[in-house]
Design a protein around this motif. Structure first.
Motif, mmCIF file in Angstrom:
data_model
loop_
_atom_site.group_PDB
_atom_site.id
_atom_site.type_symbol
_atom_site.label_atom_id
_atom_site.label_comp_id
_atom_site.label_asym_id
_atom_site.label_seq_id
_atom_site.Cartn_x
_atom_site.Cartn_y
_atom_site.Cartn_z
ATOM 1 N N HIS A 51 0.824 -1.215 0.000
ATOM 2 C CA HIS A 51 0.000 0.000 0.000
ATOM 3 C C HIS A 51 0.856 1.262 0.000
ATOM 4 O O HIS A 51 0.468 2.293 -0.559
ATOM 5 N N LYS A 52 2.059 1.184 0.608
ATOM 6 C CA LYS A 52 2.945 2.350 0.625
ATOM 7 C C LYS A 52 3.715 2.521 -0.684
ATOM 8 O O LYS A 52 4.443 3.491 -0.855
ATOM 9 N N GLY A 53 3.546 1.568 -1.589
ATOM 10 C CA GLY A 53 4.233 1.670 -2.880
ATOM 11 C C GLY A 53 5.674 1.227 -2.862
ATOM 12 O O GLY A 53 6.427 1.514 -3.795
ATOM 13 N N VAL A 54 6.095 0.505 -1.799
ATOM 14 C CA VAL A 54 7.463 0.006 -1.731
ATOM 15 C C VAL A 54 7.637 -1.185 -2.663
ATOM 16 O O VAL A 54 8.658 -1.325 -3.343
ATOM 17 N N ILE A 55 6.616 -2.067 -2.696
ATOM 18 C CA ILE A 55 6.668 -3.248 -3.559
ATOM 19 C C ILE A 55 5.386 -3.336 -4.376
ATOM 20 O O ILE A 55 4.373 -2.713 -4.043
ATOM 21 N N LYS A 56 5.454 -4.092 -5.445
ATOM 22 C CA LYS A 56 4.278 -4.414 -6.254
ATOM 23 C C LYS A 56 4.416 -5.854 -6.710
ATOM 24 O O LYS A 56 5.463 -6.251 -7.235
ATOM 25 N N LEU A 57 3.379 -6.651 -6.479
ATOM 26 C CA LEU A 57 3.425 -8.070 -6.801
ATOM 27 C C LEU A 57 2.954 -8.332 -8.215
ATOM 28 O O LEU A 57 1.959 -7.754 -8.668
ATOM 29 N N PHE A 58 3.684 -9.191 -8.898
ATOM 30 C CA PHE A 58 3.316 -9.603 -10.254
ATOM 31 C C PHE A 58 3.317 -11.124 -10.320
ATOM 32 O O PHE A 58 4.167 -11.781 -9.704
ATOM 33 N N HIS A 59 2.365 -11.655 -11.061
ATOM 34 C CA HIS A 59 2.325 -13.107 -11.237
ATOM 35 C C HIS A 59 3.270 -13.508 -12.359
ATOM 36 O O HIS A 59 3.374 -12.830 -13.379
ATOM 37 N N VAL A 60 3.970 -14.611 -12.155
ATOM 38 C CA VAL A 60 4.884 -15.137 -13.150
ATOM 39 C C VAL A 60 4.674 -16.647 -13.218
ATOM 40 O O VAL A 60 4.341 -17.290 -12.216
ATOM 41 N N SER A 61 4.832 -17.226 -14.382
ATOM 42 C CA SER A 61 4.657 -18.672 -14.527
ATOM 43 C C SER A 61 5.779 -19.409 -13.813
ATOM 44 O O SER A 61 6.877 -18.880 -13.620
ATOM 45 N N SER A 62 5.505 -20.635 -13.430
ATOM 46 C CA SER A 62 6.505 -21.429 -12.715
ATOM 47 C C SER A 62 7.764 -21.646 -13.554
ATOM 48 O O SER A 62 8.873 -21.747 -13.015
ATOM 49 N N ALA A 63 7.602 -21.702 -14.868
ATOM 50 C CA ALA A 63 8.759 -21.908 -15.746
ATOM 51 C C ALA A 63 9.708 -20.720 -15.705
ATOM 52 O O ALA A 63 10.905 -20.864 -15.970
ATOM 53 N N ASN A 64 9.183 -19.534 -15.393
ATOM 54 C CA ASN A 64 10.007 -18.324 -15.345
ATOM 55 C C ASN A 64 10.279 -17.862 -13.913
ATOM 56 O O ASN A 64 10.781 -16.757 -13.712
ATOM 57 N N GLN A 65 9.948 -18.701 -12.935
ATOM 58 C CA GLN A 65 10.171 -18.360 -11.537
ATOM 59 C C GLN A 65 11.605 -18.760 -11.162
ATOM 60 O O GLN A 65 11.899 -19.914 -10.855
ATOM 61 N N LEU A 66 12.524 -17.777 -11.184
ATOM 62 C CA LEU A 66 13.940 -18.074 -10.978
ATOM 63 C C LEU A 66 14.234 -18.574 -9.574
ATOM 64 O O LEU A 66 15.194 -19.312 -9.357
ATOM 65 N N ALA A 67 13.395 -18.195 -8.601
ATOM 66 C CA ALA A 67 13.622 -18.636 -7.225
ATOM 67 C C ALA A 67 13.285 -20.106 -7.038
ATOM 68 O O ALA A 67 13.564 -20.674 -5.976
ATOM 69 N N ASP A 68 12.694 -20.739 -8.048
ATOM 70 C CA ASP A 68 12.330 -22.151 -7.939
ATOM 71 C C ASP A 68 13.559 -23.029 -7.738
ATOM 72 O O ASP A 68 13.492 -24.089 -7.118
ATOM 73 N N ILE A 69 14.703 -22.573 -8.228
ATOM 74 C CA ILE A 69 15.935 -23.342 -8.101
ATOM 75 C C ILE A 69 16.412 -23.377 -6.649
ATOM 76 O O ILE A 69 17.241 -24.207 -6.278
ATOM 77 N N LEU A 70 15.886 -22.467 -5.809
ATOM 78 C CA LEU A 70 16.282 -22.372 -4.413
ATOM 79 C C LEU A 70 15.338 -23.115 -3.474
ATOM 80 O O LEU A 70 15.526 -23.090 -2.254
#
Length: 423
Positions: A379-398
């Protein structure tokens, strides 16, 4: 280490000079505030039984030696006009624009960065007047990190450390593998035969943890191995040996910070629900990029059990949000102000919906604090969430193990580089 990677990424993008220094006999510079006595060393003339001497200066081996040295160095730097950073007390900054200087301290090792080379030389002279320092020139080797610089950017690796680890464990001539984990096998504390001597396993995992400073590709595998330090089995040791065989394939692989980076933050957040077969706790994974440079990542088992995948994803989002907020504070110390909101990519639509829905219900009331944290920053505009497909989710490797082809597709997007590869 995140601060060091951030400094290198900014220096690569802004073309800053990077130099390093070493303070000779650093701990001997510390002033003692308490009365400390020591027994006379053998061989002192006129020594009598029961005689002691009072120390006026700090010595190596004293419990307070490191603290006293750090206090004296901080006072000296503040007299030179440096300001100690609040987000990271090991960082000192001074000036603005072309006269900006950043100084990183690790005990007696010092890295200084600035666009003005004459300013760096002045600081070296001032420090040498206060303490006797050794000028090591341009930054090339720092805390086991090998730094190579060219016009395209800065490459950081731990090749020497990796080769020494392979030689010490006898895997220098082993056959390499293409992924550090086996997807079909999840480690458990109840499988295999307990090791008679656990010291080699613990030492190996500790060294692998240090290698993850520049190798995010082995972070998940090392995190899994670290769960069994209390009672490792032969199967856990076999899994650790597979990581060594993976390192053998590319010991010089490391991070690359391009000179063309735009210095904008973006993050990827993911979780593997109920990943631990023993406790059913989930695994949090996130990675944060500054432009095209990977500066922060984490693979860690969550502290509590999540009742749903949405809850696990949301706890991962909370950890990612905290890291992004801290990095924004840290970047401000370097005079870098990325455009906000910072994009955080998540592959869970339900977790994003929880952020956007201000109503607490049965599924979210027990994670209210995490909900409040992420919602507040959103709400403060610090972050904004976006949906990404699992194939492009780079954190999946972690968060989980992958087959070699999938694993390589993720690693290729993390900005890793092996400058020792002939191709």
């Amino acid at each position: 280490m995140t601060t060091i990677r951030t400094l290198l990424a900014i220096a690569a993008a802004k073309g800053w000079h990077l130099h390093q220094m070493d303070v000779n006999n650093a701990f001997l510079n510390g002033d003692l505030e308490e009365d400390v006595y020591m027994e006379l060393p053998l061989g002192v003339a006129g020594q009598k039984d029961g005689q002691v001497c009072k120390l006026n200066k700090s010595l190596y081996g004293l419990k307070q030696a490191s603290r006293q040295w750090n206090t004296k160095l901080c006072v000296a730097l503040q007299k030179m006009g440096f300001k100690q950073s609040v987000p990271d007390n090991s960082l000192f900054t001074k000036g603005k624009g072309s006269s900006f200087v950043a100084l990183l301290v690790y005990v007696d090792d010092i890295v200084v960065a600035s666009s003005d080379l004459n300013l760096i030389k002045q600081i070296k002279v001032q420090l040498n007047d206060s303490f006797q320092i050794k000028d090591l020139g341009s930054l090339k080797y720092f805390l086991g990190l090998e730094i190579a610089r060219q016009k395209k950017g800065v490459a950081v690796s731990q090749r020497k450390y990796a080769l020494e680890l392979l030689e010490e464990t006898g895997f220098s001539d082993s056959k390499p593998v293409y992924s550090p984990t086996v997807p079909s096998h999840k480690l458990s504390k109840n499988e295999g035969d307990l090791l008679d001597d656990t010291t080699p396993y613990r030492r190996l995992v500790g060294k692998l943890l240090y290698l993850t400073i520049t190798r995010p590709d082995i972070s998940f595998a090392t995190q899994q191995l670290a769960q069994f330090l209390d009672s490792p089995t032969n199967l856990h040791l076999q899994a650790a040996h597979r990581v060594l065989r993976y390192i053998k394939g590319a010991p010089g692989q490391g991070l690359f910070f391009p000179a063309s980076s735009d210095l904008q933050l973006k993050a990827f957040s993911d979780a593997d629900w109920g990943a631990c077969v023993d406790s059913r706790k989930s695994v949090t994974g996130f990675c944060v990029f500054l432009g095209e440079a990977l500066i922060s990542w984490k693979s860690k088992k969550q502290a509590t059990i999540s009742k749903s995948s949405s809850e696990a994803e949301y706890r991962a989002l909370a950890s990612t949000t905290c890291e992004v907020q801290w990095l924004l504070y840290l970047l401000a110390e370097f005079g870098v102000h990325p455009a906000i909101p910072t994009a955080i990519y998540c592959d869970s639509k339900s977790a994003i919906a929880i952020t956007e829905n201000p109503v607490f219900h049965e599924r979210t009331k027990h994670i209210e604090i995490d909900c409040h944290l992420v919602r507040e920053k959103s709400h403060k505009g610090v972050i904004k969430l976006f949906h990404v497909s699992s194939a492009n989710q780079l954190a999946d490797i972690l968060t989980k193990a992958h087959c070699p082809s999938t694993f390589y597709s993720y690693v290729s997007k993390l900005g890793l580089l092996n400058i020792y590869n002939p191709s």
